[in-house]
Design an enzyme around this catalytic site. Sequence first.
Site, PDB file in Angstrom:
ATOM      1  N   GLU A   1     -23.198 -13.280  23.165  1.00 48.02           N
ATOM      2  CA  GLU A   1     -24.479 -13.832  23.600  1.00 48.02           C
ATOM      3  C   GLU A   1     -24.508 -13.899  25.127  1.00 48.02           C
ATOM      4  OE1 GLU A   1     -26.315 -16.965  21.168  1.00 48.02           O
ATOM      5  OE2 GLU A   1     -24.585 -16.799  19.843  1.00 48.02           O
ATOM      6  N   MET A   2     -24.194 -15.045  25.716  1.00 50.63           N
ATOM      7  CA  MET A   2     -24.252 -15.160  27.170  1.00 50.63           C
ATOM      8  C   MET A   2     -22.911 -14.855  27.828  1.00 50.63           C
ATOM      9  SD  MET A   2     -26.767 -18.494  27.219  1.00 50.63           S
ATOM     10  CE  MET A   2     -27.352 -18.414  28.908  1.00 50.63           C
TER      11      MET A   2
END
Length: 347
Positions: free
Chosen positions: A140-141
Amino acid sequence: MSFFVKIIALATVTLFLASCQQSTTEPQAQQNPLVVPAGFPQPVIPLDNPINSAKIELGRDLFYETRLSFNNTISCSSCHSLTASFSDSGKSVSTGANGQVGTRNAPGLMNVAYDTNFFWDGRASSLEIQAGFPILNPIEMGSDSNAVVVVLNKVQYYRDQFAKAFGEGSQITFTRIRQAIATFERTLISGGSPYDRFVNGDSSALSTSAQRGLTLFNSSRTNCSKCHSGINFTDNAYHSTALTEVYSDEGREDVTHNPDDNGKFRTPSLRNVTLTPPYMHDGTFLDLLSIINNYNVGGRQTATQDSLVHPLNLIPSEWNELVDFLKSLTDTNFTKRSDFTKPNIPN
């Protein structure tokens, strides 16, 4: 030194120490800081993360802050768009900062203040815990807790904002980053749909078809309201709706390691459901009629299939009535809230 002089000196030192301590404590929480719709209770606020307006503002900044990702390309809002009721704008699954594709659909964030568990498998028991997962998830991040603190500390604006939100002298920490984001997410309350107006006394808010759909939704024939219950239309529990005969994604079993939880996923809210397609944990269904069809045929006969999922034998007109009711759960003003939009964040 006389007794009275000692007393005065001791009092002076005590007041000095108290004032020093107060300068680093959190600002006093506001009374009833969240404006909730008619018929909604005040959300439960954690004692260790009280709300104040500065923390809400900081949380909104961080929700839209791309510097929380390892390469400064995505933010929380990248997968949770306001126009899609804070879901991922028509995507079955989301794409992370490094281009990797996830495995689960990003749910809408409306009314998460009332939820008691988070993520499709319920691995987070609070919004504060939930807020940290996407930042640290490598697909994700892809960042880490130390890196984001270092990055934000380089920005004077954030040093000032954390001091306002958590008290003078407060430092930027990963815990406070999570707390601020969770505080903003608690403000995402939606309760202005035609359905809400109907239950609050406006009999003209729902069409005749939608009213029949509501009756059907609450009936023993469909059992929809057994799982989609309460003001947020979720029981916050886990069910296998028999989407497939064999689940490649084990769902709740990933957390409990109990085979009986295979293929069970958290009941999603139906609030603003017309804004959040595609549906289910993996974005299997593109429209509401497809979901109703799955329940109408009784699912795919999975080993862990919930007993509530069985053939419904609905006729086409009843499908449409259910859809009309589900459409009535959409709060169009929710996506127009200026206090939810992207702020101007200084470099």
